[in-house]
Scaffold this motif. Structure first.
Motif, PDB file in Angstrom:
ATOM      1  N   LYS A 147      15.634 -47.718   9.222  1.00 36.63           N
ATOM      2  CA  LYS A 147      15.964 -48.261   7.883  1.00 36.63           C
ATOM      3  C   LYS A 147      16.387 -47.181   6.892  1.00 36.63           C
ATOM      4  O   LYS A 147      16.202 -47.309   5.687  1.00 36.63           O
ATOM      5  N   LYS A 148      17.006 -46.113   7.380  1.00 36.69           N
ATOM      6  CA  LYS A 148      17.337 -45.002   6.478  1.00 36.69           C
ATOM      7  C   LYS A 148      18.805 -44.585   6.526  1.00 36.69           C
ATOM      8  O   LYS A 148      19.150 -43.487   6.097  1.00 36.69           O
ATOM      9  N   ILE A 149      19.680 -45.450   7.025  1.00 35.54           N
ATOM     10  CA  ILE A 149      21.078 -45.047   7.166  1.00 35.54           C
ATOM     11  C   ILE A 149      21.922 -45.413   5.949  1.00 35.54           C
ATOM     12  O   ILE A 149      23.119 -45.139   5.909  1.00 35.54           O
ATOM     13  N   GLY A 150      21.317 -46.026   4.950  1.00 31.43           N
ATOM     14  CA  GLY A 150      22.035 -46.338   3.719  1.00 31.43           C
ATOM     15  C   GLY A 150      23.175 -47.312   3.936  1.00 31.43           C
ATOM     16  O   GLY A 150      23.026 -48.313   4.638  1.00 31.43           O
ATOM     17  N   HIS A 151      24.350 -46.993   3.368  1.00 32.12           N
ATOM     18  CA  HIS A 151      25.512 -47.875   3.440  1.00 32.12           C
ATOM     19  C   HIS A 151      26.438 -47.552   4.610  1.00 32.12           C
ATOM     20  O   HIS A 151      27.533 -48.104   4.696  1.00 32.12           O
ATOM     21  N   LEU A 152      26.002 -46.664   5.504  1.00 27.90           N
ATOM     22  CA  LEU A 152      26.893 -46.271   6.592  1.00 27.90           C
ATOM     23  C   LEU A 152      27.191 -47.415   7.558  1.00 27.90           C
ATOM     24  O   LEU A 152      28.218 -47.401   8.239  1.00 27.90           O
ATOM     25  N   LEU A 153      26.319 -48.384   7.631  1.00 26.79           N
ATOM     26  CA  LEU A 153      26.524 -49.524   8.522  1.00 26.79           C
ATOM     27  C   LEU A 153      26.092 -50.786   7.797  1.00 26.79           C
ATOM     28  O   LEU A 153      24.955 -50.889   7.343  1.00 26.79           O
ATOM     29  N   ALA A 154      27.019 -51.747   7.665  1.00 25.12           N
ATOM     30  CA  ALA A 154      26.719 -52.990   6.945  1.00 25.12           C
ATOM     31  C   ALA A 154      25.874 -53.922   7.808  1.00 25.12           C
ATOM     32  O   ALA A 154      26.023 -53.968   9.031  1.00 25.12           O
ATOM     33  N   ASP A 155      25.007 -54.669   7.156  1.00 29.08           N
ATOM     34  CA  ASP A 155      24.123 -55.618   7.838  1.00 29.08           C
ATOM     35  C   ASP A 155      24.868 -56.942   8.038  1.00 29.08           C
ATOM     36  O   ASP A 155      25.151 -57.656   7.077  1.00 29.08           O
ATOM     37  N   PRO A 156      25.184 -57.317   9.288  1.00 26.20           N
ATOM     38  CA  PRO A 156      25.912 -58.566   9.530  1.00 26.20           C
ATOM     39  C   PRO A 156      25.089 -59.819   9.259  1.00 26.20           C
ATOM     40  O   PRO A 156      25.633 -60.921   9.257  1.00 26.20           O
ATOM     41  N   GLN A 157      23.794 -59.654   8.998  1.00 26.44           N
ATOM     42  CA  GLN A 157      22.954 -60.814   8.672  1.00 26.44           C
ATOM     43  C   GLN A 157      23.068 -61.187   7.191  1.00 26.44           C
ATOM     44  O   GLN A 157      22.541 -62.211   6.763  1.00 26.44           O
ATOM     45  N   LYS A 158      23.784 -60.345   6.439  1.00 29.64           N
ATOM     46  CA  LYS A 158      24.030 -60.633   5.030  1.00 29.64           C
ATOM     47  C   LYS A 158      25.461 -61.151   4.870  1.00 29.64           C
ATOM     48  O   LYS A 158      26.133 -61.462   5.845  1.00 29.64           O
ATOM     49  N   LYS A 159      25.953 -61.234   3.650  1.00 27.58           N
ATOM     50  CA  LYS A 159      27.271 -61.842   3.409  1.00 27.58           C
ATOM     51  C   LYS A 159      28.434 -60.878   3.601  1.00 27.58           C
ATOM     52  O   LYS A 159      29.589 -61.287   3.583  1.00 27.58           O
ATOM     53  N   SER A 160      28.137 -59.603   3.798  1.00 23.15           N
ATOM     54  CA  SER A 160      29.186 -58.593   3.903  1.00 23.15           C
ATOM     55  C   SER A 160      30.213 -58.944   4.971  1.00 23.15           C
ATOM     56  O   SER A 160      29.878 -59.504   6.027  1.00 23.15           O
ATOM     57  N   ALA A 161      31.469 -58.579   4.722  1.00 20.98           N
ATOM     58  CA  ALA A 161      32.532 -58.799   5.708  1.00 20.98           C
ATOM     59  C   ALA A 161      32.404 -57.850   6.895  1.00 20.98           C
ATOM     60  O   ALA A 161      33.065 -58.049   7.920  1.00 20.98           O
ATOM     61  N   CYS A 162      31.567 -56.820   6.773  1.00 24.84           N
ATOM     62  CA  CYS A 162      31.349 -55.849   7.864  1.00 24.84           C
ATOM     63  C   CYS A 162      32.668 -55.287   8.384  1.00 24.84           C
ATOM     64  O   CYS A 162      32.870 -55.128   9.586  1.00 24.84           O
ATOM     65  N   LYS A 163      33.576 -55.008   7.465  1.00 19.81           N
ATOM     66  CA  LYS A 163      34.923 -54.564   7.834  1.00 19.81           C
ATOM     67  C   LYS A 163      34.901 -53.379   8.790  1.00 19.81           C
ATOM     68  O   LYS A 163      35.623 -53.343   9.789  1.00 19.81           O
ATOM     69  N   ARG A 164      34.059 -52.382   8.512  1.00 19.21           N
ATOM     70  CA  ARG A 164      34.081 -51.164   9.325  1.00 19.21           C
ATOM     71  C   ARG A 164      33.562 -51.419  10.736  1.00 19.21           C
ATOM     72  O   ARG A 164      34.106 -50.896  11.717  1.00 19.21           O
TER      73      ARG A 164
END
Length: 261
Positions: A147-164
């Protein structure tokens, strides 16, 4: 009258070529013939793919330079202290050296448990899944175990488009003149478009979506639009269409002329 698929195929034939990749972090993947190295380099390159492209290329090049001669060999042989020394003082936008080290250590943990990022993804994915989201959720949770990687990887369980993350999967699943491929079990039909500003504008232009928010719901709507044209490979046109707006000599007005004239 020429149908939309024919126009998209024409754009694909013109711009889905290696000569149009630069500048794009995808360039770094071509340096690795071994899949185990290419997937690590791709994952790192995709997760840093935000901000000005010149800085993205410089930052990814710096990180991968530290991982020589092979990313897999580096991660399997270095201690966390070694990584802290190698990347002391690192900073890129929202990412600090602590975030990067936690991210690299998370990838190392995945390699220790599953032997590859690919195998980790498959552990959370099934061939009958409609999309790659279940596998992506599992991969995210494994890499982000601390739980310490910050914004480097988006959480697909949230609303983010997870573009990267979706960009990374396009690189690893599809194979043509641009995308190098390597992950052979996933069907291209399960991919979701990596939703950046350029693809969002294109989706609006093609009436695949009316939504203004660049989130996962919008990405799925645009993917559904492309599936009506090419069900087996809805992300096929992502690279060539997003050149309009990324390359200095191509803009959205040029794309509109291709589509509507």
């Amino acid at each position: 009258m020429i149908c939309l698929k024919d126009k998209l195929e024409h754009i694909y034939s013109l711009y889905n070529k290696r000569e149009y990749v630069d500048p794009d972090p995808l360039l770094f993947l071509y340096n690795y013939s071994e899949k185990k190295d290419r997937e690590i380099a791709g994952f790192i390159a995709a997760c840093l793919a935000y901000g000005r492209v010149e800085l993205i290329m410089e930052t990814v090049g710096h990180i991968l330079g530290k991982l020589e001669p092979t990313p897999f060999g580096y991660l399997m042989s270095r201690t966390k202290k070694d990584m802290a020394n190698d990347f002391k003082g690192f900073r890129y936008r929202f990412a600090s050296d602590d975030h990067l080290i936690s991210f690299l250590w998370g990838i190392r943990g995945v390699l220790k448990r599953f032997s590859s990022l690919e195998n980790c993804f498959y552990a959370g994915w099934a061939s009958e899944d409609e999309t790659i989201l279940p596998g992506l959720v599992f991969l995210f949770n494994q890499v982000n175990a601390n739980k310490k990687i910050g914004h480097l990887l988006a959480d697909p369980q949230k609303k983010s488009a997870c573009k990267r993350s979706l960009l990374f999967l396009r690189w690893m699943v599809r194979q043509d003149q641009v995308d190098p491929g390597g992950w052979e079990k996933i069907r291209p039909s399960q991919l979701i478009v990596p939703l950046d500003t350029h693809m969002h504008k294109t989706g609006l232009m093609l009436s695949f979506t009316k939504r203004k928010n660049s989130d996962m719901k919008t990405a799925l709507e645009i993917t559904k639009g492309f599936k009506k044209i090419l069900r087996e490979d809805p992300v096929k046109y992502d690279f060539c269409l997003t050149r309009f707006g990324i390359k200095r000599d191509l803009n959205m007005d040029d794309l509109q002329k291709f589509i509507y004239t």
